[in-house]
Write an enzyme that holds these catalytic residues in place. Structure first.
Site, mmCIF file in Angstrom:
data_model
loop_
_atom_site.group_PDB
_atom_site.id
_atom_site.type_symbol
_atom_site.label_atom_id
_atom_site.label_comp_id
_atom_site.label_asym_id
_atom_site.label_seq_id
_atom_site.Cartn_x
_atom_site.Cartn_y
_atom_site.Cartn_z
ATOM 1 N N ASP A 12 4.655 3.705 5.560
ATOM 2 C CA ASP A 12 4.256 2.375 5.774
ATOM 3 C C ASP A 12 5.016 1.835 7.476
ATOM 4 O O ASP A 12 4.904 0.626 7.607
ATOM 5 C CB ASP A 12 4.848 1.099 5.079
ATOM 6 C CG ASP A 12 4.586 1.523 3.471
ATOM 7 O OD1 ASP A 12 3.193 1.932 3.487
ATOM 8 O OD2 ASP A 12 5.374 1.370 2.735
ATOM 9 N N LYS A 17 -2.671 2.486 12.204
ATOM 10 C CA LYS A 17 -3.111 2.228 13.624
ATOM 11 C C LYS A 17 -3.164 3.258 14.657
ATOM 12 O O LYS A 17 -4.130 3.660 15.283
ATOM 13 C CB LYS A 17 -2.485 0.982 14.028
ATOM 14 C CG LYS A 17 -2.544 0.603 15.417
ATOM 15 C CD LYS A 17 -1.786 -0.769 15.707
ATOM 16 C CE LYS A 17 -1.864 -0.459 17.230
ATOM 17 N NZ LYS A 17 -1.288 -1.913 17.683
ATOM 18 N N HIS A 40 -3.214 4.096 4.334
ATOM 19 C CA HIS A 40 -2.913 3.585 5.543
ATOM 20 C C HIS A 40 -3.962 2.312 5.808
ATOM 21 O O HIS A 40 -5.174 2.509 5.343
ATOM 22 C CB HIS A 40 -4.046 4.602 6.648
ATOM 23 C CG HIS A 40 -3.026 5.900 7.217
ATOM 24 N ND1 HIS A 40 -1.817 5.996 7.276
ATOM 25 C CD2 HIS A 40 -3.567 7.029 7.414
ATOM 26 C CE1 HIS A 40 -1.552 7.118 7.672
ATOM 27 N NE2 HIS A 40 -2.762 7.700 7.807
ATOM 28 N N THR A 127 3.789 5.624 -8.222
ATOM 29 C CA THR A 127 2.449 4.872 -8.061
ATOM 30 C C THR A 127 1.625 5.138 -9.095
ATOM 31 O O THR A 127 0.576 4.702 -9.463
ATOM 32 C CB THR A 127 1.836 5.247 -6.933
ATOM 33 O OG1 THR A 127 1.668 6.410 -6.833
ATOM 34 C CG2 THR A 127 2.502 4.638 -5.544
ATOM 35 N N THR A 304 -0.285 -0.322 -3.918
ATOM 36 C CA THR A 304 -0.095 -0.929 -5.118
ATOM 37 C C THR A 304 0.038 -2.611 -5.203
ATOM 38 O O THR A 304 0.128 -3.124 -6.176
ATOM 39 C CB THR A 304 1.595 -0.336 -5.375
ATOM 40 O OG1 THR A 304 2.363 -0.971 -4.290
ATOM 41 C CG2 THR A 304 1.402 0.943 -5.920
ATOM 42 N N PRO A 307 5.918 -5.838 -3.631
ATOM 43 C CA PRO A 307 6.604 -6.170 -2.293
ATOM 44 C C PRO A 307 7.443 -5.030 -2.004
ATOM 45 O O PRO A 307 7.877 -4.437 -2.637
ATOM 46 C CB PRO A 307 7.311 -7.445 -2.903
ATOM 47 C CG PRO A 307 7.167 -7.396 -4.569
ATOM 48 C CD PRO A 307 5.887 -6.557 -4.907
#
Ligand code: GDP
Length: 430
Positions: A12, A17, A40, A127, A304, A307
């Protein structure tokens, strides 16, 4: 010319980008590890995309995208993602899926889910996309390759052998129903037809591209801390997140990788279990504020929605993360996010009892480490979207200089917003 773009931290970092920008200048873009377990975020003229399995070159008609042999191929997710991008107006991409890649099966997802439930409070925060069982099966040699889909007797034989083992586990360890070979065969043969147009010999293709001097981009997923050998084991993923693994997962000759662009964020974030050591973590109100201001929509998982834990920039972890990637340059993202702070702490050492270290230790030691912070002045300005590095506030540039000194790798790009053009190029001091 082979370049790799990889994460220095927990994933992350904003690789999407930077990858999108570099993909535009490439002839070939290759995914070489992992599966659809991370994503991404790419924002371009077609809209906003969270890509999980497709390489980032799919937006450019001149790019050939490769899903390499090292990837965990979830055919259903690949087919869905292809449909989604086409529905958002992206022209049909050039894509080759390695005939040597292995298939992520429905029983891998079930096993992942059952195992996390069995572990309860000791769970890894998977995940539940089946990645760990997939790679376990690959190394146990019970995995099934894409090429097996085109030899039905062989496929049935390999599937029967794999299911025999899974069903013992499902029935007796997890007390769950078993899976059925005939049903799986039907599912696989249906999905085979959706991927058939893309399947090919990516090994020959990649070597040919290198011989022809094409620009090849290796697109990494997650980051150094998640590597099963050099990361924070066992809070890692199950495939190698390092540029070096591109030599295996994409069949790139080791001597061919000339540029390793490591992406790191101007602060830290970590998704996964709360038991994972995360030395520079910020909790409480300060943490909530950083989490909400982070990224382009707050720090919540692209796959997911969970947070993410957030922290100050960890120079110890990032220096190590860049070192094990073999970074030749660094792209620093999300500098704009920190514009609200009066002062910005940077973790410059780990206190281990009476000692302070700046080398990255093994997991048991990391669990005992306490952060040592150096506090830098903030710039208290909104710099979002700025592209002229020299016109950034003095304190913002001093912050970048400080990070560069600490990690020891030239910072050549500073990202000031989620959009592709929101990038300031910098002449490194190193
Ligand atoms: P990856 O897992 O490394 O590919 O991470 P993503 O590409 O998903 O990036 C994480 C988030 O940060 C996404 O929401 C991006 O849109 C966002 N992002 C990337 N660069 C910047 C930046 O420079 N500033 C801000 N504010 N957000 C960014």
């Amino acid at each position: 010319m082979v370049k790799a773009i990889v994460g220095a931290n927990w994933g992350d970092e904003g690789k999407g980008k930077v990858t999108d920008m570099l993909a535009r200048q490439s002839d070939v873009v290759i995914r070489f590890q992992g599966g659809a377990n991370a994503g991404h975020t790419i924002i371009n003229d077609y809209g906003r995309f969270a890509l999980h399995i497709l390489p980032s070159g799919i937006f450019y008609p001149h790019v050939t995208n490769v899903i390499g042999n090292g990837v965990a191929l979830d055919m259903a997710k690949l087919a869905d993602e292809l449909e989604q991008v086409e529905a958002q107006g992206v022209p049909a991409p050039r894509l080759i899926v390695s005939d040597r890649a292995q298939l992520l099966m429905p029983y891998h997802v079930l096993q992942d889910t059952y195992e996390e439930a069995r572990l309860g409070g000791r769970a890894f925060g998977s995940t539940k996309s089946g990645i760990a069982p997939f790679y376990s099966d690959k190394y146990a040699k019970t995995g099934i390759q894409v090429c097996d889909l085109f030899d039905e007797p062989r496929l049935r034989e390999r599937l029967t052998a794999a299911v025999e083992l899974k069903n013992v586990l499902f029935n007796h360890l997890y007390h769950q129903p078993g899976v059925d070979v005939d049903q799986l065969m039907d599912q696989l043969l249906t999905l085979r037809e959706r991927v058939r147009p893309f399947v090919g010999d990516t090994v020959t293709f990649v070597h040919q591209a290198i011989r022809e001097n094409k620009t090849v981009l290796l697109e990494g997923q997650l980051g150094s801390m998640k590597d099963p050998d050099l990361g924070i084991f066992p809070m890692t993923t199950s495939s190698h997140t390092l540029a070096g693994y591109g030599c295996v997962g994409a069949s790139i000759p080791p001597t061919a990788i000339q540029d390793v662009i490591c992406v790191t964020k101007a602060y830290s974030s970590c998704v996964g279990s709360s038991t994972e050591p995360f030395v520079s973590e910020v909790t409480g109100q300060a943490g909530d504020e950083l989490r909400c201001r982070g990224g382009d929509r707050g720090e919540f998982g692209a796959t997911t929605g969970r947070p993410r834990r957030v922290g100050w920039f960890d120079a110890v972890a990032t220096k190590y993360g860049c070192m094990v990637q073999g970074a030749t340059q660094v792209a620093l993202t999300c500098l704009d996010v920190l514009g609200y702070l009066d002062e910005i702490p940077v973790c410059t050492g780990y206190q281990m009892g009476a000692d302070t270290i700046d080398t990255f230790p093994t997991t048991p030691a990391l669990l005992r480490a306490k952060p040592v912070f150096t506090t830098l002045p903030g710039w208290k300005q909104d710099i979002r979207g700025r592209t002229d590095y020299s016109a950034l506030p003095d304190n913002a540039r001093a912050y970048v200089d400080f990070l560069e000194q600490r990690i020891g790798v030239p910072i050549t790009m500073v990202s000031t917003g989620p959009k592709r053009e929101e990038m300031a190029y910098r002449t490194p001091n190193l």
